[in-house]
Write an enzyme that holds these catalytic residues in place. Structure first.
Site, PDB file in Angstrom:
ATOM      1  N   GLU A 164       0.850  -1.018   0.113  1.00 48.87           N
ATOM      2  CA  GLU A 164       0.137   0.151   0.185  1.00 48.87           C
ATOM      3  C   GLU A 164       0.757   1.618  -0.082  1.00 48.87           C
ATOM      4  O   GLU A 164       0.577   1.891   0.639  1.00 48.87           O
ATOM      5  CB  GLU A 164      -0.876  -0.129   1.132  1.00 48.87           C
ATOM      6  CG  GLU A 164      -1.771  -1.059   1.613  1.00 48.87           C
ATOM      7  CD  GLU A 164      -2.616  -0.783   2.479  1.00 48.87           C
ATOM      8  OE1 GLU A 164      -2.642  -0.466   3.209  1.00 48.87           O
ATOM      9  OE2 GLU A 164      -3.959  -1.190   2.224  1.00 48.87           O
ATOM     10  N   GLU A 375      -5.839  -8.193   1.630  1.00 50.75           N
ATOM     11  CA  GLU A 375      -6.789  -7.648   2.731  1.00 50.75           C
ATOM     12  C   GLU A 375      -7.973  -7.096   2.436  1.00 50.75           C
ATOM     13  O   GLU A 375      -8.601  -6.721   1.106  1.00 50.75           O
ATOM     14  CB  GLU A 375      -5.948  -6.627   3.417  1.00 50.75           C
ATOM     15  CG  GLU A 375      -4.440  -6.773   3.658  1.00 50.75           C
ATOM     16  CD  GLU A 375      -4.009  -5.967   4.460  1.00 50.75           C
ATOM     17  OE1 GLU A 375      -4.866  -4.952   4.595  1.00 50.75           O
ATOM     18  OE2 GLU A 375      -3.015  -5.215   4.456  1.00 50.75           O
TER      19      GLU A 375
HETATM   20  C1  BGP Z   1      -4.452  -1.417   5.620  1.00 54.58           C
HETATM   21  C2  BGP Z   1      -3.134  -1.901   6.050  1.00 54.58           C
HETATM   22  C3  BGP Z   1      -3.054  -2.932   7.798  1.00 54.58           C
HETATM   23  C4  BGP Z   1      -3.825  -2.623   7.853  1.00 54.58           C
HETATM   24  C5  BGP Z   1      -5.392  -2.252   7.626  1.00 54.58           C
HETATM   25  C6  BGP Z   1      -6.819  -1.626   8.395  1.00 54.58           C
HETATM   26  O1  BGP Z   1      -4.078   0.001   4.777  1.00 54.58           O
HETATM   27  O2  BGP Z   1      -2.147  -2.811   5.261  1.00 54.58           O
HETATM   28  O3  BGP Z   1      -1.667  -2.886   8.297  1.00 54.58           O
HETATM   29  O4  BGP Z   1      -3.786  -1.170   9.749  1.00 54.58           O
HETATM   30  O5  BGP Z   1      -5.629  -1.195   6.417  1.00 54.58           O
HETATM   31  O6  BGP Z   1      -6.283  -0.193   8.360  1.00 54.58           O
HETATM   32  P1  BGP Z   1      -6.830   0.340   9.863  1.00 54.58           P
HETATM   33  O7  BGP Z   1      -6.005  -0.544  11.551  1.00 54.58           O
HETATM   34  O8  BGP Z   1      -6.062   1.716   9.647  1.00 54.58           O
HETATM   35  O9  BGP Z   1      -7.845   0.403  10.520  1.00 54.58           O
END
Ligand code: BGP
Length: 469
Positions: A164, A375
């Protein structure tokens, strides 16, 4: 019978800083997140990854739980400063051993490891030399990648370089909400270019390493929709597509920047600056696959008001989309609430069809590239009823998104695996431990004890039936 091919991988994902803890154990060097999260006011109630969920010490227990759930693949990241405390040079053998043991434990349970080389925890030592703004960081990344190939390439087939860019460059160099906390678009563009160079160098090294595997890049799949059909909103929408999709995917999937935007940024700010050979390097090192992280859709509108760059990190619904004060950039666009949308407590729109649409957009622009959904998940404060974590909302969310992937497969997309975020409740970068994503609950008041949630048993059944449930 579902439409999922029989070799489809059902997995789950995590990242080193968010699960491992052991932030200074056994010779690990500090990362920029170790530094940043200790600065006042940077994270929710000052939470940090010093201990996280202590996966570093409990990984055998965690892998056993993954196996019990039936996971077929585990996407995790390597902490660069755990292997190379200074970012380059001297190798910390204890750090190398940790991942080697983790990989062996996964393979003993028939769980395919998928490694992310960079999930945001840059060695602080490299940040002190300029971080991603310095071209030497791309060279250090190549050295680090080679070390990983050497030590783990005999056992690991699935690799990705970066997670990302939009987040660690966008938040790191434009909004300033992530380290190194800079707010300067021109610096962001140059830093981002060095990331693409680092990626291409690592892909080139992978191809000469002899590893019988595949290497890819992981991006946010940001599905946009314009707020209205007005010329202003449509122009804002096109621009958002150009920046969040074309700029961030073209260099790794087409080997070049989108020409029009490139001409504009070079005219405006003189960046990105290319070193001799960069363009060829990008062209020669197209990814084997693309990883897509999808959580939400964004509704885009024109924006003439001042830039407003804070986001909802508290879980207080509505705080991230106050009208007239939405996240956005003056003169470009803003992210607004969709009046008909369904939202999480963190103001993320739940829109499963966006995953099908996004996958099909990628296929339309980049052809038949293999895709992994690296993800996808629901961040929520899970209800505990009579001691059980009853995360029905998560089950609904995941079920709908799996249906959306199945739709894309039926429409001809080559989707090869699904990695919900995440296998366990972990540290959310800016939101602390209150924003839960896992199939496994971690009790922070009881020695980080692990407990299976309702979704754990649901996912177990889903995997066993290859998505038919
Ligand atoms: C993505 C990242 C993750 C994770 C997820 C959820 O952007 O790759 O590492 O954290 O988002 O985001 P958040 O923890 O801000 O809810």
């Amino acid at each position: 019978m579902s439409a999922f091919p029989k070799e489809f991988l059902w997995g789950a994902a995590s990242a080193a800083y968010q699960v491992e803890g052991a932030h200074d154990a056994d010779g690990k060097g500090p990362s920029i997140w170790d530094t940043f999260s200790h600065l006042p006011g940077t994270t929710y109630q000052g939470t940090n990854g010093d201990v996280a969920v202590d996966h570093y010490h409990r990984f055998r227990e965690d892998v056993a739980l993954m196996a019990e759930m039936g996971m077929q693949s585990y996407r995790f990241s390597i902490s660069w400063p755990r292997l190379l405390p200074q970012g380059r040079g001297t190798v910390n053998e204890a750090g190398v051993k940790f991942y080697s043991d983790l990989i062996d434990a996964l393979l003993e349970h028939n769980i395919e490891p998928m490694i992310t080389l960079y999930h945001w925890d840059l060695p602080q030592a490299l940040q002190d030399e300029g971080g991603w703004e310095a071209r030497s960081t791309a060279e250090a990344f190549e050295e680090y990648a080679r070390l990983c190939y050497q030590r783990y390439g005999d056992r690991v087939k699935l690799w990705s370089t970066f997670n990302e860019t939009v987040c660690f460059i966008g938040f790191g160099y434009i909004t300033g909400g992530h380290p190194p906390g800079v707010q300067n678009p021109a610096r962001a563009i140059q830093a981002c270019h060095h990331v693409f160079v680092a990626h291409a160098k690592a892909v080139a090294a992978f191809r000469t390493s002899g590893i019988a595997g595949q290497i890819g890049f992981v991006n946010v799949l940001q599905t946009h929709t314009p707020l209205s059909q007005s010329a202003e909103d449509l122009a804002a929408y096109q621009l958002a597509e150009g920046i969040f999709t074309h700029w961030l995917y073209d260099p790794v999937l087409k080997g070049e920047y989108p020409a029009e935007l490139l001409a504009q940024t070079q005219a405006l700010w003189g960046v990105p600056q290319f070193a001799p050979g960069d363009e060829q390097l990008l062209r020669d090192n197209i990814c084997d696959f693309i990883g897509l992280n999808y959580y939400k859709r964004e509704t885009i509108a024109a924006n003439n008001q001042e830039s407003h760059l804070t986001i909802n990190t508290t879980g207080e619904k509505g705080s991230g989309h106050q009208q007239g004060n939405e996240f956005g950039f003056k003169g470009l666009f803003k992210f607004v609430r969709n009046p008909n949308g369904v939202y999480t407590d963190w103001d993320w729109e739940i829109y499963p069809q966006g995953l099908t649409e996004g996958i099909m957009n990628i296929k339309a622009r980049y052809g038949d590239i293999p895709i992994y959904i690296t993800e996808n998940g629901l961040g929520a404060k899970d209800p505990i009823i009579d001691g059980e974590v009853v995360d029905d909302d998560r089950i609904d969310y995941l079920r709908q998104h799996i249906g959306a992937i199945e739709d894309a497969i039926k429409q001809g997309a080559d989707v090869r695996g699904y990695y919900p975020w995440s296998f366990i409740d972990l540290l959310s970068w800016l939101n602390g431990f209150q924003k839960q994503y896992g199939f496994i609950y971690v009790d922070h008041n009881k020695d980080l004890a692990r407990q299976r949630k309702k979704s754990f048993f649901w996912y177990q059944k889903l995997i066993a039936s290859n998505g038919a449930e």
